[in-house]
Design a protein around this motif. Sequence first.
Motif, PDB file in Angstrom:
ATOM      1  N   ILE A  69     -58.474   7.540 -12.355  1.00  0.00           N
ATOM      2  CA  ILE A  69     -57.228   7.864 -11.876  1.00  0.00           C
ATOM      3  C   ILE A  69     -57.089   7.196 -10.327  1.00  0.00           C
ATOM      4  CG2 ILE A  69     -55.681   9.829 -11.476  1.00  0.00           C
ATOM      5  CD1 ILE A  69     -56.923  11.080 -14.013  1.00  0.00           C
ATOM      6  N   VAL A  70     -57.885   7.694  -9.625  1.00  0.00           N
ATOM      7  CA  VAL A  70     -57.708   7.419  -8.061  1.00  0.00           C
ATOM      8  C   VAL A  70     -57.629   5.837  -7.963  1.00  0.00           C
ATOM      9  CG1 VAL A  70     -58.646   7.873  -5.942  1.00  0.00           C
ATOM     10  CG2 VAL A  70     -58.262   9.771  -7.220  1.00  0.00           C
ATOM     11  N   GLY A  71     -58.687   5.144  -8.598  1.00  0.00           N
ATOM     12  CA  GLY A  71     -58.509   3.970  -8.287  1.00  0.00           C
ATOM     13  C   GLY A  71     -57.775   2.845  -8.777  1.00  0.00           C
ATOM     14  N   THR A  72     -56.915   3.471  -9.986  1.00  0.00           N
ATOM     15  CA  THR A  72     -55.833   2.781 -10.316  1.00  0.00           C
ATOM     16  C   THR A  72     -54.641   3.102  -9.551  1.00  0.00           C
ATOM     17  OG1 THR A  72     -56.501   3.232 -12.784  1.00  0.00           O
ATOM     18  CG2 THR A  72     -54.154   2.375 -12.504  1.00  0.00           C
ATOM     19  N   ALA A  73     -54.630   4.233  -8.798  1.00  0.00           N
ATOM     20  CA  ALA A  73     -53.377   4.638  -7.907  1.00  0.00           C
ATOM     21  C   ALA A  73     -53.581   3.886  -6.725  1.00  0.00           C
ATOM     22  CB  ALA A  73     -53.262   6.080  -7.712  1.00  0.00           C
ATOM     23  N   ILE A  74     -54.724   3.679  -6.209  1.00  0.00           N
ATOM     24  CA  ILE A  74     -55.187   3.046  -4.990  1.00  0.00           C
ATOM     25  C   ILE A  74     -54.594   1.547  -5.100  1.00  0.00           C
ATOM     26  CG2 ILE A  74     -56.933   2.183  -3.443  1.00  0.00           C
ATOM     27  CD1 ILE A  74     -58.109   4.984  -3.536  1.00  0.00           C
ATOM     28  N   GLY A  75     -54.902   0.891  -6.324  1.00  0.00           N
ATOM     29  CA  GLY A  75     -54.595  -0.655  -6.524  1.00  0.00           C
ATOM     30  C   GLY A  75     -53.069  -0.635  -6.777  1.00  0.00           C
ATOM     31  N   ALA A  76     -52.393   0.299  -7.207  1.00  0.00           N
ATOM     32  CA  ALA A  76     -50.943   0.299  -7.405  1.00  0.00           C
ATOM     33  C   ALA A  76     -50.345   0.363  -6.080  1.00  0.00           C
ATOM     34  CB  ALA A  76     -50.346   1.429  -8.206  1.00  0.00           C
ATOM     35  N   ILE A  77     -50.770   1.401  -5.030  1.00  0.00           N
ATOM     36  CA  ILE A  77     -50.382   1.416  -3.677  1.00  0.00           C
ATOM     37  C   ILE A  77     -50.377   0.385  -2.756  1.00  0.00           C
ATOM     38  CG2 ILE A  77     -50.790   2.829  -1.713  1.00  0.00           C
ATOM     39  CD1 ILE A  77     -50.975   5.403  -3.433  1.00  0.00           C
ATOM     40  N   THR A  78     -51.720  -0.242  -2.905  1.00  0.00           N
ATOM     41  CA  THR A  78     -52.132  -1.532  -2.389  1.00  0.00           C
ATOM     42  C   THR A  78     -51.277  -2.530  -2.545  1.00  0.00           C
ATOM     43  OG1 THR A  78     -54.522  -0.839  -2.152  1.00  0.00           O
ATOM     44  CG2 THR A  78     -53.926  -2.982  -1.720  1.00  0.00           C
ATOM     45  N   ALA A  79     -50.874  -2.589  -3.732  1.00  0.00           N
ATOM     46  CA  ALA A  79     -49.885  -3.936  -4.335  1.00  0.00           C
ATOM     47  C   ALA A  79     -48.390  -3.878  -3.723  1.00  0.00           C
ATOM     48  CB  ALA A  79     -49.927  -3.897  -5.839  1.00  0.00           C
ATOM     49  N   MET A  80     -48.212  -2.503  -3.694  1.00  0.00           N
ATOM     50  CA  MET A  80     -46.867  -2.142  -3.258  1.00  0.00           C
ATOM     51  C   MET A  80     -46.714  -2.314  -1.695  1.00  0.00           C
ATOM     52  SD  MET A  80     -45.531   1.346  -5.482  1.00  0.00           S
ATOM     53  CE  MET A  80     -45.311   2.150  -4.088  1.00  0.00           C
ATOM     54  N   LEU A  81     -47.860  -1.784  -1.040  1.00  0.00           N
ATOM     55  CA  LEU A  81     -47.864  -2.050   0.604  1.00  0.00           C
ATOM     56  C   LEU A  81     -47.794  -3.592   0.792  1.00  0.00           C
ATOM     57  CD1 LEU A  81     -50.224   1.027   1.485  1.00  0.00           C
ATOM     58  CD2 LEU A  81     -47.736   0.766   1.900  1.00  0.00           C
ATOM     59  N   ALA A 132     -61.818   0.137 -11.956  1.00  0.00           N
ATOM     60  CA  ALA A 132     -62.054   1.485 -12.018  1.00  0.00           C
ATOM     61  C   ALA A 132     -62.892   1.919 -13.367  1.00  0.00           C
ATOM     62  CB  ALA A 132     -60.842   2.158 -11.817  1.00  0.00           C
ATOM     63  N   ILE A 133     -62.448   1.466 -14.402  1.00  0.00           N
ATOM     64  CA  ILE A 133     -63.084   1.813 -15.650  1.00  0.00           C
ATOM     65  C   ILE A 133     -64.745   1.387 -15.688  1.00  0.00           C
ATOM     66  CG2 ILE A 133     -63.381   1.312 -18.168  1.00  0.00           C
ATOM     67  CD1 ILE A 133     -61.433   3.595 -17.845  1.00  0.00           C
ATOM     68  N   SER A 134     -64.845   0.061 -15.245  1.00  0.00           N
ATOM     69  CA  SER A 134     -66.253  -0.335 -15.321  1.00  0.00           C
ATOM     70  C   SER A 134     -67.027   0.275 -14.095  1.00  0.00           C
ATOM     71  CB  SER A 134     -66.404  -2.010 -14.931  1.00  0.00           C
ATOM     72  OG  SER A 134     -65.736  -2.219 -13.733  1.00  0.00           O
ATOM     73  N   VAL A 186     -47.007 -14.652  -1.160  1.00  0.00           N
ATOM     74  CA  VAL A 186     -45.785 -13.621  -0.582  1.00  0.00           C
ATOM     75  C   VAL A 186     -45.438 -12.669  -1.781  1.00  0.00           C
ATOM     76  CG1 VAL A 186     -44.702 -15.666   0.703  1.00  0.00           C
ATOM     77  CG2 VAL A 186     -44.076 -15.462  -1.811  1.00  0.00           C
ATOM     78  N   TYR A 187     -46.164 -12.580  -2.670  1.00  0.00           N
ATOM     79  CA  TYR A 187     -45.959 -11.261  -3.999  1.00  0.00           C
ATOM     80  C   TYR A 187     -47.422 -11.390  -4.574  1.00  0.00           C
ATOM     81  CZ  TYR A 187     -43.670  -9.102  -7.730  1.00  0.00           C
ATOM     82  OH  TYR A 187     -43.482  -8.190  -8.815  1.00  0.00           O
ATOM     83  N   VAL A 188     -47.511  -9.972  -4.786  1.00  0.00           N
ATOM     84  CA  VAL A 188     -48.448  -9.526  -5.741  1.00  0.00           C
ATOM     85  C   VAL A 188     -47.728  -8.786  -6.915  1.00  0.00           C
ATOM     86  CG1 VAL A 188     -50.575  -8.071  -5.951  1.00  0.00           C
ATOM     87  CG2 VAL A 188     -50.246  -9.386  -3.860  1.00  0.00           C
ATOM     88  N   ASP A 189     -48.027  -9.121  -8.010  1.00  0.00           N
ATOM     89  CA  ASP A 189     -47.299  -8.542  -9.129  1.00  0.00           C
ATOM     90  C   ASP A 189     -47.981  -7.129  -9.368  1.00  0.00           C
ATOM     91  OD1 ASP A 189     -45.596  -8.477 -11.486  1.00  0.00           O
ATOM     92  OD2 ASP A 189     -47.583  -8.840 -12.757  1.00  0.00           O
ATOM     93  N   PHE A 190     -47.030  -6.387  -9.397  1.00  0.00           N
ATOM     94  CA  PHE A 190     -47.149  -4.838  -9.495  1.00  0.00           C
ATOM     95  C   PHE A 190     -48.206  -4.449 -10.654  1.00  0.00           C
ATOM     96  CE2 PHE A 190     -46.638  -0.352 -10.498  1.00  0.00           C
ATOM     97  CZ  PHE A 190     -46.975   0.232  -9.724  1.00  0.00           C
TER      98      PHE A 190
END
Length: 135
Positions: free
Chosen positions: A105-117, A41-43, A26-30
Amino acid sequence: MSSVAEKLQRKSQRAASTKQVRLKLVYVDFWSAVKLSFLIAISLGIIFIVASLLAWLVLNTTGVFGNLSSLLQDILGDKNFEITSSFSLAKVGLFSVIIAVLDTIVGTAIGAITAMLYNFSVRITGGLLVGFTNN
Protein backbone atom coordinates in the motif's frame (compact mmCIF):
# COMPACT_ATOMS: atom_id res chain seq x y z
CA MET A 1 31.47 -11.77 -60.56
CA SER A 2 31.44 -11.24 -56.85
CA SER A 3 29.54 -13.43 -54.46
CA VAL A 4 26.93 -12.33 -51.94
CA ALA A 5 29.38 -12.91 -49.08
CA GLU A 6 31.88 -10.47 -50.63
CA LYS A 7 29.17 -7.83 -51.02
CA LEU A 8 28.16 -8.23 -47.38
CA GLN A 9 31.79 -8.01 -46.31
CA ARG A 10 32.24 -4.73 -48.17
CA LYS A 11 29.10 -3.31 -46.54
CA SER A 12 30.26 -4.19 -43.04
CA GLN A 13 33.66 -2.51 -43.55
CA ARG A 14 32.06 0.92 -43.67
CA ALA A 15 32.15 2.83 -40.44
CA ALA A 16 28.75 3.08 -38.83
CA SER A 17 27.81 6.61 -37.97
CA THR A 18 26.71 7.28 -34.43
CA LYS A 19 23.66 9.44 -34.14
CA GLN A 20 22.91 11.13 -30.85
CA VAL A 21 19.47 12.27 -29.82
CA ARG A 22 18.70 14.46 -26.82
CA LEU A 23 15.16 14.25 -25.50
CA LYS A 24 13.37 15.85 -22.57
CA LEU A 25 11.25 13.81 -20.23
CA VAL A 26 8.37 16.19 -19.59
CA TYR A 27 5.60 13.82 -18.47
CA VAL A 28 5.33 10.59 -16.50
CA ASP A 29 2.04 8.78 -17.01
CA PHE A 30 0.31 8.52 -13.63
CA TRP A 31 -1.29 5.10 -14.11
CA SER A 32 1.89 3.60 -15.53
CA ALA A 33 3.81 4.80 -12.48
CA VAL A 34 1.12 3.41 -10.16
CA LYS A 35 1.14 0.02 -11.90
CA LEU A 36 4.93 -0.20 -11.88
CA SER A 37 5.23 0.82 -8.24
CA PHE A 38 2.49 -1.69 -7.33
CA LEU A 39 4.34 -4.53 -9.06
CA ILE A 40 7.63 -3.56 -7.43
CA ALA A 41 5.96 -3.35 -4.00
CA ILE A 42 4.29 -6.74 -4.49
CA SER A 43 7.58 -8.36 -5.46
CA LEU A 44 9.37 -6.79 -2.49
CA GLY A 45 6.58 -8.02 -0.21
CA ILE A 46 6.93 -11.57 -1.50
CA ILE A 47 10.69 -11.39 -1.05
CA PHE A 48 10.21 -10.15 2.53
CA ILE A 49 7.80 -12.98 3.38
CA VAL A 50 10.07 -15.66 1.96
CA ALA A 51 13.19 -14.18 3.59
CA SER A 52 11.59 -13.93 7.04
CA LEU A 53 10.25 -17.49 6.89
CA LEU A 54 13.62 -18.79 5.72
CA ALA A 55 15.39 -16.88 8.50
CA TRP A 56 13.03 -18.41 11.07
CA LEU A 57 13.60 -21.90 9.66
CA VAL A 58 17.38 -21.47 9.72
CA LEU A 59 17.33 -20.14 13.28
CA ASN A 60 15.07 -22.98 14.39
CA THR A 61 17.04 -25.78 12.73
CA THR A 62 20.41 -24.52 13.97
CA GLY A 63 19.16 -24.45 17.55
CA VAL A 64 19.46 -20.72 18.13
CA PHE A 65 15.94 -20.56 19.58
CA GLY A 66 16.74 -23.38 22.02
CA ASN A 67 19.93 -21.70 23.20
CA LEU A 68 18.15 -18.35 23.52
CA SER A 69 15.32 -19.98 25.49
CA SER A 70 17.76 -21.58 27.94
CA LEU A 71 19.64 -18.28 28.33
CA LEU A 72 16.42 -16.38 29.04
CA GLN A 73 15.28 -19.11 31.46
CA ASP A 74 18.51 -18.65 33.41
CA ILE A 75 18.20 -14.86 33.42
CA LEU A 76 14.49 -14.67 34.22
CA GLY A 77 14.35 -17.72 36.50
CA ASP A 78 11.21 -18.95 34.72
CA LYS A 79 11.71 -22.61 33.72
CA ASN A 80 8.56 -22.70 31.56
CA PHE A 81 9.63 -19.88 29.21
CA GLU A 82 10.07 -20.85 25.56
CA ILE A 83 11.01 -18.34 22.88
CA THR A 84 9.28 -20.41 20.19
CA SER A 85 5.93 -19.83 21.91
CA SER A 86 6.36 -16.11 21.35
CA PHE A 87 7.97 -16.41 17.91
CA SER A 88 6.28 -19.41 16.28
CA LEU A 89 6.37 -19.94 12.54
CA ALA A 90 2.70 -18.99 12.24
CA LYS A 91 3.18 -15.73 14.13
CA VAL A 92 6.27 -14.81 12.13
CA GLY A 93 4.46 -15.64 8.89
CA LEU A 94 1.39 -13.60 9.84
CA PHE A 95 3.54 -10.64 10.85
CA SER A 96 5.44 -10.88 7.55
CA VAL A 97 2.21 -10.92 5.54
CA ILE A 98 0.87 -7.88 7.41
CA ILE A 99 4.11 -5.98 6.81
CA ALA A 100 4.09 -7.01 3.12
CA VAL A 101 0.51 -5.74 2.67
CA LEU A 102 1.39 -2.44 4.33
CA ASP A 103 4.53 -2.24 2.17
CA THR A 104 2.43 -2.76 -0.95
CA ILE A 105 0.00 0.00 0.00
CA VAL A 106 2.69 2.48 1.00
CA GLY A 107 4.95 1.63 -1.97
CA THR A 108 2.11 2.14 -4.44
CA ALA A 109 1.16 5.45 -2.82
CA ILE A 110 4.78 6.64 -2.90
CA GLY A 111 5.02 5.77 -6.60
CA ALA A 112 1.83 7.70 -7.35
CA ILE A 113 2.94 10.71 -5.32
CA THR A 114 6.35 10.69 -6.99
CA ALA A 115 4.77 10.70 -10.46
CA MET A 116 2.48 13.59 -9.51
CA LEU A 117 5.33 15.59 -7.98
CA TYR A 118 7.49 15.05 -11.06
CA ASN A 119 4.70 16.16 -13.37
CA PHE A 120 4.16 19.30 -11.27
CA SER A 121 7.88 20.08 -11.06
CA VAL A 122 8.29 19.82 -14.85
CA ARG A 123 6.34 23.06 -15.17
CA ILE A 124 9.08 24.81 -13.18
CA THR A 125 12.22 22.95 -14.29
CA GLY A 126 11.35 22.13 -17.88
CA GLY A 127 11.93 18.40 -17.53
CA LEU A 128 14.83 15.99 -17.45
CA LEU A 129 17.22 16.09 -20.41
CA VAL A 130 18.20 12.56 -21.53
CA GLY A 131 20.67 11.65 -24.29
CA PHE A 132 20.40 8.52 -26.48
CA THR A 133 22.61 6.98 -29.17
CA ASN A 134 21.96 4.29 -31.72
CA ASN A 135 25.18 2.49 -30.82
